[in-house]
Every structure is written in structure tokens, then in C-alpha cells.
Motif scaffolding. Structure first.
Motif: not given
Length: 206
Positions: A74, A81, A200-201, A203-206
Motif C-alpha cells: 500500500r 500514485g 488516481v487508481s 491512490l484510491l487503492g484500486g
């Protein structure tokens, strides 16, 4: 190489290729360097060698160990990210404020080569998706091959080398179309979109 080993190597090659060819930050960067003919050999070498090291770690079982500390993955995702967002913003800036010229083929400056190498290293090692694909996924698939797991891993590493070589040096075929400023802005736009979405993905954890 006997039939069984060849089958494992081909399976590794096909699996590795299916994971690598997906559109992503690393591929977009290699393509851009290729059409600019800027530090292509260094960039291709870094990508292929990095994949080989990560695949070896996965085949060797490091993936199972690292999985015990998901927080580390993470943390890498957050740093990666932010990096991708910054790189995407620079590409978007080139779209909004173009230089007014198309692709020009000139010699590589030491500064641009150094910058390309550092960017490529960050693009590769700060991308958690690379770890998921190589260390975890390919590592687990290689484990299913039993004693042929290293043959499977060798096939996957060869797929990475073939892909990045074709992408980096084959991109030169696009040099003529990209001599037009509008086409170059379109490429930068695609690079920016790819980097921003992936950033963005992450940073959002996607």
C-alpha cells in the motif's frame, strides 16, 4: 529441452506476455521514449531486467513472504500514485502548451538520458501493479509447475524482453507520423490520460 519443459516455457511466455502488453504507465513511457529515440536501449534494458529480477523473486517464493505485509504494498502504491500524477501533469502541460514542433530525431543528451533512466526506474519499481503481476501472480502460477517453475519463469522473462524490445525499437516506425505537431500532442494526451487514471487508481487503492 524436452517436451514438458518446452510446454512450461511456452506457458510462461504466453502468461507473461498477456500481463505485460496491457496498457499502462510503463508501456506508455517506453513508447514515448521509442518515438523520440531517446535512451531507448537503456529504457528497454531497465524494464526487461527489472521484470526478470521480479519474476525470479516471485518464482523463488518471495511473493508469499511479502504478502504477509500488505501495508508495504500500500505504501508503494501511494508513492507510485503521486509520481504518476506528477508525470501525467507534465504530459498534460505539453498538450496545453505545445512547443509548436513535431518529433525531431537528434542525438541523446547526457542530461536527458539520465532523466529517462531515473524516470524509468521510478515508473517500474514504484508501481505496485508490477509486483502484483510478476512477484505474486507469476510466482503463484510458477509454483504450480513444480520442478519446472524456473523454466516457466524463464519463459515469462523472455516475453518481457521481447515485448519491450519490440515496443521501444519498433516505435521508430511511428517517427514519420509523429513529425506532425498535432500527432505528438495526441500521443502526449494519451500518455497524460494513462498516467493520471493509473495514479488516481493507485491512490484510491484500486
Amino acid at each position: 529441452m524436452n517436451h514438458t519443459a518446452l510446454t512450461a516455457a511456452v506457458a510462461g511466455f504466453g502468461t507473461g506476455l498477456s500481463l505485460i502488453v496491457a496498457i499502462g504507465a510503463q508501456n506508455a513511457f517506453v513508447l514515448r521514449q521509442g518515438v523520440r529515440r531517446d535512451a531507448v536501449l537503456a529504457v528497454v534494458g531497465i524494464c526487461a531486467l527489472s521484470d526478470a529480477v521480479l519474476i525470479a523473486l516471485g518464482v523463488g517464493g518471495v511473493g508469499a513472504v511479502v504478502a504477509a505485509w500488505p501495508g508495504a504494498v500500500r505504501a508503494v502504491g501511494i508513492v507510485g500514485g503521486v509520481f504518476l500524477l506528477c508525470y501525467g501533469a507534465l504530459a498534460a502541460r505539453r498538450v496545453v502548451r505545445p512547443t509548436g514542433t513535431g518529433l525531431t530525431v537528434t542525438g541523446e543528451a547526457a542530461g536527458s538520458r539520465r532523466r529517462a533512466v531515473l524516470t524509468c526506474l521510478a515508473m517500474t519499481w514504484l508501481n505496485p501493479h508490477v509486483y502484483l503481476d510478476t512477484v505474486f501472480l507469476l510466482g503463484s502460477l510458477a509454483a504450480d509447475q513444480g520442478r519446472l517453475r524456473w523454466t516457466f519463469g524463464l519463459g515469462a522473462a523472455l516475453a518481457s524482453l521481447c515485448w519491450f524490445t519490440a515496443l521501444g525499437f519498433g516505435a521508430r516506425l511511428l517517427s514519420r507520423p509523429l513529425a506532425r505537431p498535432g500527432a505528438w500532442r495526441l500521443l502526449d494526451g494519451l500518455v497524460a490520460l494513462t498516467m493520471l487514471v493509473l495514479g488516481v487508481s493507485l491512490l484510491l487503492g484500486g
